[in-house]
Design a protein around this motif. Structure first.
Motif, PDB file in Angstrom:
ATOM      1  N   SER A   1      57.474  39.970  42.800  1.00  0.00           N
ATOM      2  CA  SER A   1      57.094  41.317  42.360  1.00  0.00           C
ATOM      3  C   SER A   1      55.582  41.407  42.188  1.00  0.00           C
ATOM      4  O   SER A   1      54.927  40.455  41.745  1.00  0.00           O
ATOM      5  CB  SER A   1      57.796  41.652  41.044  1.00  0.00           C
ATOM      6  N   TYR A   2      55.047  42.587  42.513  1.00  0.00           N
ATOM      7  CA  TYR A   2      53.593  42.781  42.417  1.00  0.00           C
ATOM      8  C   TYR A   2      53.316  44.241  42.072  1.00  0.00           C
ATOM      9  O   TYR A   2      53.788  45.159  42.752  1.00  0.00           O
ATOM     10  CB  TYR A   2      52.924  42.415  43.733  1.00  0.00           C
ATOM     11  N   TYR A   3      52.549  44.456  41.005  1.00  0.00           N
ATOM     12  CA  TYR A   3      52.157  45.800  40.573  1.00  0.00           C
ATOM     13  C   TYR A   3      50.666  45.858  40.278  1.00  0.00           C
ATOM     14  O   TYR A   3      50.235  46.535  39.348  1.00  0.00           O
ATOM     15  CB  TYR A   3      52.962  46.220  39.340  1.00  0.00           C
ATOM     16  N   GLY A   4      49.893  45.142  41.067  1.00  0.00           N
ATOM     17  CA  GLY A   4      48.445  45.186  40.922  1.00  0.00           C
ATOM     18  C   GLY A   4      47.981  44.560  39.614  1.00  0.00           C
ATOM     19  O   GLY A   4      48.479  43.516  39.169  1.00  0.00           O
ATOM     20  N   ASP A   5      47.009  45.248  38.975  1.00  0.00           N
ATOM     21  CA  ASP A   5      46.446  44.742  37.725  1.00  0.00           C
ATOM     22  C   ASP A   5      47.227  45.188  36.499  1.00  0.00           C
ATOM     23  O   ASP A   5      46.860  44.823  35.376  1.00  0.00           O
ATOM     24  CB  ASP A   5      44.990  45.213  37.583  1.00  0.00           C
TER      25      ASP A   5
ATOM     26  N   ARG B   1      59.980  46.549  37.534  1.00  0.00           N
ATOM     27  CA  ARG B   1      59.413  47.906  37.554  1.00  0.00           C
ATOM     28  C   ARG B   1      59.394  48.502  36.155  1.00  0.00           C
ATOM     29  O   ARG B   1      58.409  49.132  35.746  1.00  0.00           O
ATOM     30  CB  ARG B   1      60.228  48.778  38.505  1.00  0.00           C
TER      31      ARG B   1
ATOM     32  N   ALA C   1      56.559  46.916  34.243  1.00  0.00           N
ATOM     33  CA  ALA C   1      55.256  47.434  34.663  1.00  0.00           C
ATOM     34  C   ALA C   1      55.011  48.836  34.102  1.00  0.00           C
ATOM     35  O   ALA C   1      53.891  49.161  33.665  1.00  0.00           O
ATOM     36  CB  ALA C   1      55.175  47.436  36.186  1.00  0.00           C
TER      37      ALA C   1
ATOM     38  N   TYR D   1      52.293  56.558  41.567  1.00  0.00           N
ATOM     39  CA  TYR D   1      52.345  55.384  42.442  1.00  0.00           C
ATOM     40  C   TYR D   1      51.619  55.702  43.749  1.00  0.00           C
ATOM     41  O   TYR D   1      51.708  56.827  44.258  1.00  0.00           O
ATOM     42  CB  TYR D   1      53.791  54.981  42.748  1.00  0.00           C
TER      43      TYR D   1
ATOM     44  N   ASN E   1      51.580  51.935  48.389  1.00  0.00           N
ATOM     45  CA  ASN E   1      52.075  50.559  48.334  1.00  0.00           C
ATOM     46  C   ASN E   1      53.000  50.302  47.151  1.00  0.00           C
ATOM     47  O   ASN E   1      53.401  49.154  46.925  1.00  0.00           O
ATOM     48  CB  ASN E   1      50.897  49.584  48.265  1.00  0.00           C
TER      49      ASN E   1
ATOM     50  N   ILE F   1      52.212  50.688  43.937  1.00  0.00           N
ATOM     51  CA  ILE F   1      51.467  50.175  42.790  1.00  0.00           C
ATOM     52  C   ILE F   1      51.055  51.344  41.906  1.00  0.00           C
ATOM     53  O   ILE F   1      50.667  52.421  42.398  1.00  0.00           O
ATOM     54  CB  ILE F   1      50.220  49.389  43.256  1.00  0.00           C
TER      55      ILE F   1
ATOM     56  N   ASP G   1      49.014  53.783  39.744  1.00  0.00           N
ATOM     57  CA  ASP G   1      47.617  54.221  39.794  1.00  0.00           C
ATOM     58  C   ASP G   1      47.000  54.128  38.398  1.00  0.00           C
ATOM     59  O   ASP G   1      47.512  54.701  37.430  1.00  0.00           O
ATOM     60  CB  ASP G   1      47.555  55.665  40.312  1.00  0.00           C
TER      61      ASP G   1
END
Length: 604
Positions: A369-373, A408, A411, A426, A429, A431, A433
């Protein structure tokens, strides 16, 4: 002497079981007392030979189990079996069967006790998951070390057989650890040869094969030296990982990992390519194999002599048919590939289609999983890297598919409570905002010791919201707003229950994080369950012999190829063996008489 050399060629497990021939002979000592003669002394063990020699002792301490050395210096515990565990004489039971029952039953009892005593597996056997039939000595067969070992006395006397070298002979040849004698294996293989090839060739020389097997190896090496057809060995053969007995033990115990199965897939795929080497033209038709096997054995092929050596070394009858053997390889590959993720392999499999129609896209979605910073990527990696990419998603239950949803939710909770975002948006991608976040710097910090995330400090904008909320007169609306925004910050606790005074979190983030960590734990358990079931399927459906044969097939061919390359570099040629009358199809009488090294009667 034969037992000693065989122990050097095949290093025993620890402990080494010994069945002493107990004697009823009573001896009288000088003091008049009588005692039974001890027959459990083992002076022939190779690591007990020449113990008074300081040079050998120094070599033993230096080399031990080195690739060019022997077992000297490696002490192995010797466990003498009591008479109660030795199978006694019975009508119709040969001494060979008695020894087999005694040794195999003792090893199985030792292995079963160790498995029951270990609690490393978090997946206990459940009723209905697998048959619990115990393995007995009847499940094992005796592999003859020479084709001369036959049940027929007439055939036994006519077929030549070979015996292991004497220990002193092996030492003088350079097959054991002796600093005064150059190692023979270093002259037969290049310096870059792996240790598995060195051990195989060393066993081959310590326990010479029967004449027809030696001839098959000679033809194989000669073909690889000449390479008349311009065939190059597949690169995957030399890169195929050697599968040791530890791999089979892990499969039988249900503890083999996805990485182990990928190595098995590469070994099986390389073995399938090897069986196609005599096909020519890159065709992949099994009918080619049947035509090739009908050709003469002296035609310079690779598959036929290789199959003969494999059949001798493994003792399994299926190894005599290349088509049936290749089919067994493919069947094992299909079972493993249907479960284990293969998109991380360095080279794609050549002999089976990886995945079903939607397998490739499903594997591409099986990422961490990836949600940026918003949430530190290291936190997701810590919880998902241990099980992601091991098993194909379609082979897992719902426990693994709820992890993206839990990530999710986590996040979103962090974005609202830690970053101060009122409305979530979002990008393309997926992620969140952060352009409307109230925090200008990253407020999230990861606690690697407690596997959690929290805020570095109390957010200043939360105080502003609290002052604005205090001006409102309706307390019910105030409470509803606090609950909806989750703005109640507190200090979290570590894994020992101690309050972390320098960290802050909220109920919403804490609850979402707990759900995510629990979902990852359930997914990891599900992956382990699927891999364990795969091990059971391979064992119950009888695919372990195919896995061992594939690994040994690659080992034989790679060792022969390395020896052929080393021979070409040194200018060596394959020895031509002919009768004393010079009868050889490729050598005339004049060349035979000029190249003869003497007359050796009865030597094959």
């Amino acid at each position: 002497e034969a037992v000693s050399c065989r122990l050097v060629a095949y290093p025993p497990a620890d402990p080494l079981f010994y069945v002493p021939p107990y004697s009823n002979e009573v001896t009288t000592t000088g003091g008049g007392s009588s005692s039974r003669r001890r027959l459990d002394r083992l002076p022939f063990l190779p690591w007990r030979q020449q113990s008074s020699s300081s040079s050998l002792a120094a070599a033993s301490a230096t080399h031990g189990y080195s690739s060019r050395g022997g077992m000297m210096g490696k002490k192995v515990r010797v466990k003498t079996l009591p008479p109660a565990l030795v199978v006694g004489p019975q009508p119709g039971l040969t001494d060979l069967e008695r020894a087999k029952q005694t040794i195999v039953s003792a090893f199985l009892r030792l292995e079963d006790d160790s498995i029951l005593s270990e609690s490393t597996s978090s997946l206990p056997l459940r009723k209905g998951d697998r048959s619990t039939r115990a393995v007995t000595h009847d499940d094992f067969v005796i592999v003859a070390s020479s084709s001369g070992l036959s049940d027929s006395p007439q055939q036994h006397s006519t077929i030549p057989k070979t015996h292991p070298l004497h220990l002193e002979t092996a030492t003088q040849l350079g097959l054991l650890s002796d600093p005064s004698i150059p190692p023979l294996i270093s002259s037969l293989l290049p310096d870059s040869a792996p240790s598995s090839s060195r051990r195989f060739l060393r066993r081959w020389l310590l326990i010479p094969p029967p004449p027809e097997i030696a001839d098959a190896m000679s033809r194989l090496v000669g073909t690889l030296k000449d390479d008349e057809h311009g065939r190059a060995l597949p690169l995957m053969v030399s890169n195929a990982p050697p599968l040791t007995g530890k791999v089979i033990s892990l499969i039988r115990a249900g503890q083999a990992s996805a990485a182990v199965y990928r190595e098995i897939l590469m070994a099986l795929d390389a073995a399938c390519e090897v069986l196609l080497l005599d096909g020519g033209g890159g065709e992949r038709d099994d009918s080619i194999m049947s035509r090739k096997e009908e050709d003469d054995e002296d035609s310079g092929g690779i598959v036929i002599p290789l199959m003969k050596i494999l059949h001798h070394d493994t003792g399994i009858t299926e190894a005599s048919d290349s088509m049936a053997l290749r089919k067994s390889f493919l069947d094992a590959m299909k079972i493993i590939e249907s479960v284990v993720s293969t998109h991380t392999l360095e080279h794609p499999l050549q002999n089976i289609h990886c995945g079903d129609d939607d397998g490739s896209s499903a594997e591409q979605r099986d990422f961490i999983s990836y949600y940026g910073d918003v949430v530190p990527p290291a936190f997701f990696e810590r919880n998902e890297a241990i099980w992601r990419g091991r098993v194909k998603p379609h082979a897992l239950s719902d426990h693994a598919h709820i992890v993206p949803l839990a990530a999710r939710r986590l996040a979103e909770a962090v974005a609202v409570d830690f970053w101060g975002i009122d409305t979530l948006h979002y990008d393309e991608n997926g992620i969140i905002d952060l352009s409307e976040a109230r925090e200008s710097k990253n407020p999230v910090v990861q606690d690697i010791f407690n596997n959690g995330i929290a805020m570095k400090s109390f957010p200043t904008w939360a105080n502003e919201d609290s002052r604005e909320e205090k001006t409102e007169s309706d307390s019910s609306q105030l409470e509803e707003k606090n609950n909806s925004k989750g703005s109640h910050y507190f200090h979290p606790r570590d894994r020992n229950g101690k309050i972390l005074r320098t960290r802050y979190t909220t109920e919403r983030v804490q609850e979402a994080m707990s759900e995510y960590v629990e979902a990852c734990f359930n997914a990891r358990t599900e992956v382990e369950r699927v891999l364990t079931k795969l091990s059971w399927d391979l064992v119950d459906e009888g695919h372990l012999p195919a896995i061992l044969q594939a690994s040994h097939l690659n080992l034989i061919l790679s060792t022969a190829a390395q020896h052929a390359a080393s021979s070409n570099a040194r200018g060596w040629s394959v020895a031509a063996i002919y009768d004393d009358d010079g009868d050889h199809p490729d050598i005339d009488d004049e060349e035979a008489s000029s190249s003869s090294a003497g007359h050796f009667h009865g030597v094959w």
